[in-house]
Design an enzyme around this catalytic site. Structure first.
Site, PDB file in Angstrom:
ATOM      1  CG  HIS A 238      -6.729   1.260   0.599  1.00 43.27           C
ATOM      2  ND1 HIS A 238      -5.418   0.860  -0.458  1.00 43.27           N
ATOM      3  CD2 HIS A 238      -6.404   2.424   1.525  1.00 43.27           C
ATOM      4  CE1 HIS A 238      -4.568   1.909  -0.123  1.00 43.27           C
ATOM      5  NE2 HIS A 238      -5.238   2.712   0.699  1.00 43.27           N
TER       6      HIS A 238
ATOM      7  CD  GLU B  73      -8.870   6.382  -0.537  1.00 35.42           C
ATOM      8  OE1 GLU B  73      -9.982   6.433  -1.861  1.00 35.42           O
ATOM      9  OE2 GLU B  73      -7.853   6.733  -0.739  1.00 35.42           O
TER      10      GLU B  73
ATOM     11  CG  HIS C 114      -1.081   0.892   3.450  1.00 36.71           C
ATOM     12  ND1 HIS C 114      -1.025   2.315   4.867  1.00 36.71           N
ATOM     13  CD2 HIS C 114      -2.023   1.809   2.728  1.00 36.71           C
ATOM     14  CE1 HIS C 114      -2.100   3.456   4.477  1.00 36.71           C
ATOM     15  NE2 HIS C 114      -2.790   2.616   2.868  1.00 36.71           N
TER      16      HIS C 114
ATOM     17  CD  GLU D 206       0.033 -23.997  -2.193  1.00 36.11           C
ATOM     18  OE1 GLU D 206       1.423 -23.601  -2.616  1.00 36.11           O
ATOM     19  OE2 GLU D 206      -0.031 -24.846  -1.569  1.00 36.11           O
TER      20      GLU D 206
ATOM     21  CG  HIS E 260      -1.453   4.532  -0.814  1.00 33.96           C
ATOM     22  ND1 HIS E 260      -2.739   5.600  -1.587  1.00 33.96           N
ATOM     23  CD2 HIS E 260      -2.059   4.086   0.238  1.00 33.96           C
ATOM     24  CE1 HIS E 260      -2.778   5.375  -0.373  1.00 33.96           C
ATOM     25  NE2 HIS E 260      -2.924   4.834   0.565  1.00 33.96           N
TER      26      HIS E 260
HETATM   27  O1  2HA Z   1      -7.970   6.018   5.208  1.00 38.44           O
HETATM   28  O2  2HA Z   1      -4.872   4.459   3.583  1.00 38.44           O
HETATM   29  O3  2HA Z   1      -5.208   5.527   1.523  1.00 38.44           O
HETATM   30  C1  2HA Z   1      -6.645   5.485   4.661  1.00 38.44           C
HETATM   31  C2  2HA Z   1      -5.898   5.547   3.853  1.00 38.44           C
HETATM   32  C3  2HA Z   1      -6.379   6.323   2.354  1.00 38.44           C
HETATM   33 ZN    ZN Z   2      -4.094   3.928   2.743  1.00 37.18          ZN
END
Ligand code: 2HA
Ligand code: ZN
Length: 269
Positions: A142, A119, A144, A173, A214
């Protein structure tokens, strides 16, 4: 082994902040396999000796023209690397890159020729925008988070600021520590330019953006703060989901109580 971090306590501290956050992401269950990416701008910690270090990789194209980050330096998680490994050894699972004078290419300079995150173009696009807009932000993250991704699977939560208001109302909070709320980006292909551009647009108004089905993308002055903003949102999502699991929709703080918070903590409206 010799490392660029040796004898550079400030740079060492910034890289080990990334390692600390990577460990948190793994322990939270937000970083399966090689999931997630982190990029931080470390140019402020770069001295003349670092500026003279030779490239240890080929010259690679970023794929974008990013004039504001010419001659800037970034620590990036390596592509395909695991957060849980990065937590233990950040310089084997990530690397420091130099953006070349053309703002369009980069080289790896230390410690190992680890290729940066898949990314990279979207992360660097955001870093370029920080500098263009005079922002003091230097970190992009980023990841998940299970609870927030689960909530992104229901259209009712994806209207503007619906989720922001639900999450803010779960515990005081959350508004205090994620004062701009949660932006929403409809599903886009991971790594696509469309996703990067849609994220950049939302970052005008939010520090944390939910990528439908995602994950999340967060920005802040440093990587610890970027993580904390996601963490408070995730806590609120867990309270919402726990209430639903007990068979009711949580009441949430009232608009008056939220307003009182806004005044007391001097938050943006
Ligand atoms: O790097 O999460 O969206 C792996 C990811 C890409
Ligand atoms: Zn990802």
């Amino acid at each position: 082994m010799s490392s660029i971090l040796n004898g550079r306590p400030d740079l060492n501290k910034k890289v080990y902040e990334v390692a600390e956050v990577a460990g948190c992401l793994w322990q939270k269950g937000w970083a399966e396999r090689n999931g997630g990416n982190i990029t931080i701008n470390v140019t402020d910690y770069v001295d003349d000796n670092i500026r003279q270090l030779p490239a240890i990789s080929e010259i690679k194209a970023i794929g974008l023209n990013l004039p504001a980050i010419r001659n800037n330096y970034f620590y990036c998680k390596g592509t395909g690397k695991r957060m849980r490994d990065l937590a233990k050894d950040p310089m084997a699972n990530g690397s420091i890159i130099r953006v070349l004078d053309d703002g369009a290419h980069y080289v790896v300079i230390a410690d190992n020729p680890v290729q940066p995150t898949s990314e990279l173009p979207s992360h660097l696009l955001v870093h370029n925008w920080f500098i263009e807009s005079g922002s003091t932000y230097s970190a992009t993250l980023h990841t998940h988070p299970i609870d927030l991704i689960a909530m992104s699977h229901h259209a009712s939560f994806l209207q503007k600021d619906v989720l922001t208001n639900i999450l803010w109302s779960m515990i005081p909070e959350t508004k205090a520590f994620c004062p701009k709320g949660l932006g929403i980006v409809p599903y886009c292909l991971p790594g696509s330019n469309e996703l990067a551009q849609a994220t950049l647009k939302e970052l005008n108004d939010y520090d944390v953006v939910l990528w439908e089905k995602h994950g999340v993308f967060a920005v802040d002055t440093d990587i610890i703060n970027a993580f904390d903003q996601i963490d408070v949102l995730s806590k609120s999502a867990q309270i919402y989901i726990a209430s639903k699991n007990m068979g009711y929709t949580p009441e949430g703080m009232s608009m008056e109580q939220m307003h009182e918070m806004t005044i007391a903590f001097n938050l943006p409206k």
